[in-house]
Design a protein around this motif. Sequence first.
Motif, PDB file in Angstrom:
ATOM      1  N   PHE A 102     -12.292   3.928  -3.173  1.00  0.00           N
ATOM      2  CA  PHE A 102     -12.156   2.876  -2.171  1.00  0.00           C
ATOM      3  C   PHE A 102     -10.913   3.219  -1.346  1.00  0.00           C
ATOM      4  CE2 PHE A 102     -14.136   0.671  -5.652  1.00  0.00           C
ATOM      5  CZ  PHE A 102     -15.582   0.394  -5.215  1.00  0.00           C
ATOM      6  N   ARG A 103     -11.156   2.787  -0.071  1.00  0.00           N
ATOM      7  CA  ARG A 103     -10.041   2.979   0.812  1.00  0.00           C
ATOM      8  C   ARG A 103      -8.666   2.265   0.291  1.00  0.00           C
ATOM      9  NH1 ARG A 103     -11.683   2.237   7.310  1.00  0.00           N
ATOM     10  NH2 ARG A 103     -14.006   2.817   7.013  1.00  0.00           N
ATOM     11  N   SER A 104      -7.557   3.054   0.477  1.00  0.00           N
ATOM     12  CA  SER A 104      -6.268   2.340   0.055  1.00  0.00           C
ATOM     13  C   SER A 104      -6.178   1.007   0.395  1.00  0.00           C
ATOM     14  CB  SER A 104      -5.148   3.039   0.972  1.00  0.00           C
ATOM     15  OG  SER A 104      -4.051   2.713   0.351  1.00  0.00           O
ATOM     16  N   GLY A 105      -6.029   0.285  -0.598  1.00  0.00           N
ATOM     17  CA  GLY A 105      -5.766  -1.386  -0.461  1.00  0.00           C
ATOM     18  C   GLY A 105      -6.946  -1.974  -0.714  1.00  0.00           C
ATOM     19  N   SER A 106      -8.015  -1.443  -0.856  1.00  0.00           N
ATOM     20  CA  SER A 106      -9.226  -2.399  -1.152  1.00  0.00           C
ATOM     21  C   SER A 106      -9.143  -2.941  -2.429  1.00  0.00           C
ATOM     22  CB  SER A 106     -10.394  -1.443  -1.272  1.00  0.00           C
ATOM     23  OG  SER A 106     -10.595  -0.827   0.217  1.00  0.00           O
ATOM     24  N   LEU A 107      -8.594  -2.440  -3.469  1.00  0.00           N
ATOM     25  CA  LEU A 107      -8.489  -3.068  -4.830  1.00  0.00           C
ATOM     26  C   LEU A 107      -7.686  -4.251  -4.707  1.00  0.00           C
ATOM     27  CD1 LEU A 107     -10.517  -1.115  -5.916  1.00  0.00           C
ATOM     28  CD2 LEU A 107      -9.085  -0.938  -7.974  1.00  0.00           C
ATOM     29  N   ASP A 108      -6.623  -3.840  -3.954  1.00  0.00           N
ATOM     30  CA  ASP A 108      -5.587  -4.930  -3.906  1.00  0.00           C
ATOM     31  C   ASP A 108      -5.907  -6.162  -3.199  1.00  0.00           C
ATOM     32  OD1 ASP A 108      -3.953  -2.516  -4.396  1.00  0.00           O
ATOM     33  OD2 ASP A 108      -2.416  -3.156  -3.305  1.00  0.00           O
ATOM     34  N   LYS A 109      -6.744  -6.211  -2.087  1.00  0.00           N
ATOM     35  CA  LYS A 109      -7.528  -7.063  -1.522  1.00  0.00           C
ATOM     36  C   LYS A 109      -8.290  -7.824  -2.453  1.00  0.00           C
ATOM     37  CE  LYS A 109     -10.687  -5.867   1.395  1.00  0.00           C
ATOM     38  NZ  LYS A 109     -11.280  -5.125   2.609  1.00  0.00           N
ATOM     39  N   TRP A 110      -9.269  -7.226  -3.380  1.00  0.00           N
ATOM     40  CA  TRP A 110      -9.810  -7.946  -4.484  1.00  0.00           C
ATOM     41  C   TRP A 110      -9.139  -8.627  -5.604  1.00  0.00           C
ATOM     42  CZ3 TRP A 110     -13.526  -3.113  -4.311  1.00  0.00           C
ATOM     43  CH2 TRP A 110     -14.150  -2.925  -3.168  1.00  0.00           C
ATOM     44  N   GLY A 111      -7.875  -8.607  -5.639  1.00  0.00           N
ATOM     45  CA  GLY A 111      -6.913  -9.042  -6.461  1.00  0.00           C
ATOM     46  C   GLY A 111      -6.938  -8.139  -7.699  1.00  0.00           C
ATOM     47  N   LEU A 112      -7.232  -6.665  -7.576  1.00  0.00           N
ATOM     48  CA  LEU A 112      -7.219  -5.795  -8.708  1.00  0.00           C
ATOM     49  C   LEU A 112      -6.028  -4.777  -8.533  1.00  0.00           C
ATOM     50  CD1 LEU A 112     -11.075  -5.563  -9.225  1.00  0.00           C
ATOM     51  CD2 LEU A 112      -9.455  -6.799 -10.548  1.00  0.00           C
ATOM     52  N   ASP A 113      -5.111  -5.265  -8.087  1.00  0.00           N
ATOM     53  CA  ASP A 113      -3.931  -4.413  -7.644  1.00  0.00           C
ATOM     54  C   ASP A 113      -3.392  -3.617  -9.117  1.00  0.00           C
ATOM     55  OD1 ASP A 113      -1.278  -5.895  -8.924  1.00  0.00           O
ATOM     56  OD2 ASP A 113      -2.690  -7.399  -7.735  1.00  0.00           O
ATOM     57  N   ILE A 114      -2.524  -2.340  -8.850  1.00  0.00           N
ATOM     58  CA  ILE A 114      -2.135  -1.599  -9.951  1.00  0.00           C
ATOM     59  C   ILE A 114      -1.460  -2.798 -11.042  1.00  0.00           C
ATOM     60  CG2 ILE A 114      -0.066  -0.679  -9.010  1.00  0.00           C
ATOM     61  CD1 ILE A 114      -2.664   1.228 -11.318  1.00  0.00           C
ATOM     62  N   GLU A 115      -0.619  -3.615 -10.510  1.00  0.00           N
ATOM     63  CA  GLU A 115       0.253  -4.242 -11.582  1.00  0.00           C
ATOM     64  C   GLU A 115      -0.819  -5.234 -12.344  1.00  0.00           C
ATOM     65  OE1 GLU A 115       0.820  -3.967  -8.329  1.00  0.00           O
ATOM     66  OE2 GLU A 115       2.416  -2.834  -8.301  1.00  0.00           O
ATOM     67  N   GLN A 134      -2.862   7.472  -1.329  1.00  0.00           N
ATOM     68  CA  GLN A 134      -2.319   6.103  -0.973  1.00  0.00           C
ATOM     69  C   GLN A 134      -1.087   5.852  -0.327  1.00  0.00           C
ATOM     70  OE1 GLN A 134      -4.087   3.760  -2.864  1.00  0.00           O
ATOM     71  NE2 GLN A 134      -5.631   5.457  -3.095  1.00  0.00           N
ATOM     72  N   THR A 135      -0.526   6.894   0.351  1.00  0.00           N
ATOM     73  CA  THR A 135       0.524   6.898   1.416  1.00  0.00           C
ATOM     74  C   THR A 135       0.145   7.652   2.520  1.00  0.00           C
ATOM     75  OG1 THR A 135       1.637   8.556   0.461  1.00  0.00           O
ATOM     76  CG2 THR A 135       2.319   6.533  -0.560  1.00  0.00           C
ATOM     77  N   GLY A 136       1.125   7.386   3.722  1.00  0.00           N
ATOM     78  CA  GLY A 136       0.996   8.328   4.704  1.00  0.00           C
ATOM     79  C   GLY A 136       0.179   7.495   5.752  1.00  0.00           C
ATOM     80  N   PRO A 137       0.257   7.979   7.150  1.00  0.00           N
ATOM     81  CA  PRO A 137      -0.379   7.124   8.347  1.00  0.00           C
ATOM     82  C   PRO A 137      -1.827   7.186   8.057  1.00  0.00           C
ATOM     83  CG  PRO A 137       0.610   9.295   8.958  1.00  0.00           C
ATOM     84  CD  PRO A 137       1.274   8.872   7.567  1.00  0.00           C
ATOM     85  N   TYR A 138      -2.438   7.983   7.426  1.00  0.00           N
ATOM     86  CA  TYR A 138      -3.893   8.232   7.268  1.00  0.00           C
ATOM     87  C   TYR A 138      -4.445   7.592   5.970  1.00  0.00           C
ATOM     88  CZ  TYR A 138      -2.878  12.015  10.817  1.00  0.00           C
ATOM     89  OH  TYR A 138      -2.412  12.542  11.712  1.00  0.00           O
ATOM     90  N   ARG A 139      -3.736   6.824   5.321  1.00  0.00           N
ATOM     91  CA  ARG A 139      -4.275   6.459   4.022  1.00  0.00           C
ATOM     92  C   ARG A 139      -5.244   5.511   4.188  1.00  0.00           C
ATOM     93  NH1 ARG A 139       0.561   3.830   5.540  1.00  0.00           N
ATOM     94  NH2 ARG A 139       0.355   1.615   5.531  1.00  0.00           N
ATOM     95  N   SER A 140      -5.476   4.851   5.156  1.00  0.00           N
ATOM     96  CA  SER A 140      -6.702   4.096   5.390  1.00  0.00           C
ATOM     97  C   SER A 140      -7.773   4.469   5.939  1.00  0.00           C
ATOM     98  CB  SER A 140      -6.378   2.656   5.892  1.00  0.00           C
ATOM     99  OG  SER A 140      -5.010   1.911   5.341  1.00  0.00           O
ATOM    100  N   ARG A 141      -7.912   5.763   6.509  1.00  0.00           N
ATOM    101  CA  ARG A 141      -8.862   6.209   6.938  1.00  0.00           C
ATOM    102  C   ARG A 141     -10.088   6.523   6.055  1.00  0.00           C
ATOM    103  NH1 ARG A 141      -7.103  11.189  11.014  1.00  0.00           N
ATOM    104  NH2 ARG A 141      -5.906  10.183  12.523  1.00  0.00           N
ATOM    105  N   ALA A 142     -11.346   6.359   6.624  1.00  0.00           N
ATOM    106  CA  ALA A 142     -12.609   6.602   5.984  1.00  0.00           C
ATOM    107  C   ALA A 142     -12.701   8.511   5.989  1.00  0.00           C
ATOM    108  CB  ALA A 142     -13.759   6.289   6.449  1.00  0.00           C
ATOM    109  N   GLY A 143     -13.429   8.861   4.960  1.00  0.00           N
ATOM    110  CA  GLY A 143     -13.426  10.626   5.019  1.00  0.00           C
ATOM    111  C   GLY A 143     -14.727  10.856   4.000  1.00  0.00           C
ATOM    112  N   PHE A 144     -15.267  11.793   4.442  1.00  0.00           N
ATOM    113  CA  PHE A 144     -16.343  12.549   3.860  1.00  0.00           C
ATOM    114  C   PHE A 144     -16.146  14.099   3.706  1.00  0.00           C
ATOM    115  CE2 PHE A 144     -18.556   8.427   5.342  1.00  0.00           C
ATOM    116  CZ  PHE A 144     -19.041   8.194   4.245  1.00  0.00           C
ATOM    117  N   ALA A 145     -16.742  14.669   2.828  1.00  0.00           N
ATOM    118  CA  ALA A 145     -16.294  16.083   2.539  1.00  0.00           C
ATOM    119  C   ALA A 145     -16.343  16.917   3.631  1.00  0.00           C
ATOM    120  CB  ALA A 145     -17.677  16.598   1.613  1.00  0.00           C
ATOM    121  N   ARG A 146     -17.114  16.917   4.584  1.00  0.00           N
ATOM    122  CA  ARG A 146     -16.948  17.990   5.873  1.00  0.00           C
ATOM    123  C   ARG A 146     -15.636  17.514   6.694  1.00  0.00           C
ATOM    124  NH1 ARG A 146     -22.101  19.682   8.854  1.00  0.00           N
ATOM    125  NH2 ARG A 146     -23.249  20.930   6.833  1.00  0.00           N
TER     126      ARG A 146
END
Length: 403
Positions: A102-115, A134-146
């Motif tokens: 999932f996009r970076s931060g999604s699991l955190d939002k659902w209460g499933l953060d790494i901790e 998980q880091t960097g300015p593009y971390r929340s961008r969607a992406g597919f193979a192409r």
Amino acid sequence: MTQTASHPGALAGVRILDMATVLAAPSGATLCADHGADVVKLELPDGSDALRHMQPIKDGTPLWWKVVNRGKRGITLDVRKPKGREIFLSMLPKFDVLVENFRSGSLDKWGLDIETLHRVNPRLIVVRLTGFGQTGPYRSRAGFARVFEAMSGFTNLTGEVGGSPLHSNFPLGDSIAGIFCAFSIAAEVARLRGNPDAAGVEVDLAATEALFRMLDPLPVEHEQLGQVRCAAGNRTSYTAPSNMYRSLDGVHFSLVASSQAVYVRLCKAVGRADLITDPNYDTLPKRVLNIDSLDNQFAEWFAAHRYVDICAQLEPYEIPFSKVYDITDIKADPHFQARQAIIRLPDADYGSVPAPCIVPRVMGRDMPIPRSGPAVGEHNAEVYAEFGISEEMLSALRDQRVI
């Protein structure tokens, strides 16, 4: 790691919870299942995974899903709901690996953060496969193979000189990222098996970086030589001759003569021994420098001969070449047949479906044939029973749309 004799293979006893969607990360978990891991595929209850709706589809049945998710048991669970999150966390201590994309931060939002994940299972390997990490300015961008292929520099290497870059009619970027996913799991499993006190980890796997990792020479040739590698059609810019050729009867075939020894044999095979000592072509750097004139001479010879005659000339000299195969050629080829490169997966809808074999092979180890990918929630009763959830509770959870 638990050990179970019922799952032969190097990853026997490893339990993986695959909650990823579409192709890249799920294919990584599948590679692990091929080698003995017990993989549980977690989906949303509505079966909305995009791979279930991509071609090829027959009579509403997703064929790609069947082969990509082979060897897995399938359950449904909506971890975004409080009860779903509770069940999810209660299951994690029984798993060695969690795979998500999932996009970076999604699991955190659902209460499933790494901790939280590591609090319930301190030895859990969490593989997070995203487009950009998980880091960097593009971390929340969607992406597919192409997108991965284009951004990594890979797509810039394909296409005709001066023309548009070309994508393949297959999401190669997803498959490469999936291989790195499987490698990540195997590497961390090896670490934990060697140390019972070792802690779990969070693996940050970016698909774009996985593709870029395959392109070793691009940075160094740019820094040291000022070169930007780009498309060269079917030729290569690093060795010659190496191209796609066409025979008199219209057969396209690929041929590579990278080493000096193979080049010498090729020249002899086509009756052009003069090219061996020609000062324009007698070394590989010279051949690359004069690639157009050299390659044209071979192309002209091939264009004047039928493919069957070309084979008769090249094979005795052990020249690496092959006709460009489609799937019918693969099925008909005696080598693929002898190796059983296509296996048949037991399948509830069609009896069995064909798929590529398990790779790699381990000598002396016969791996069981995996079954095809599961239907939506096919193994809910079986898997949840292993965690003490009764059929009555499952019925209530279905009514609540948690599963």
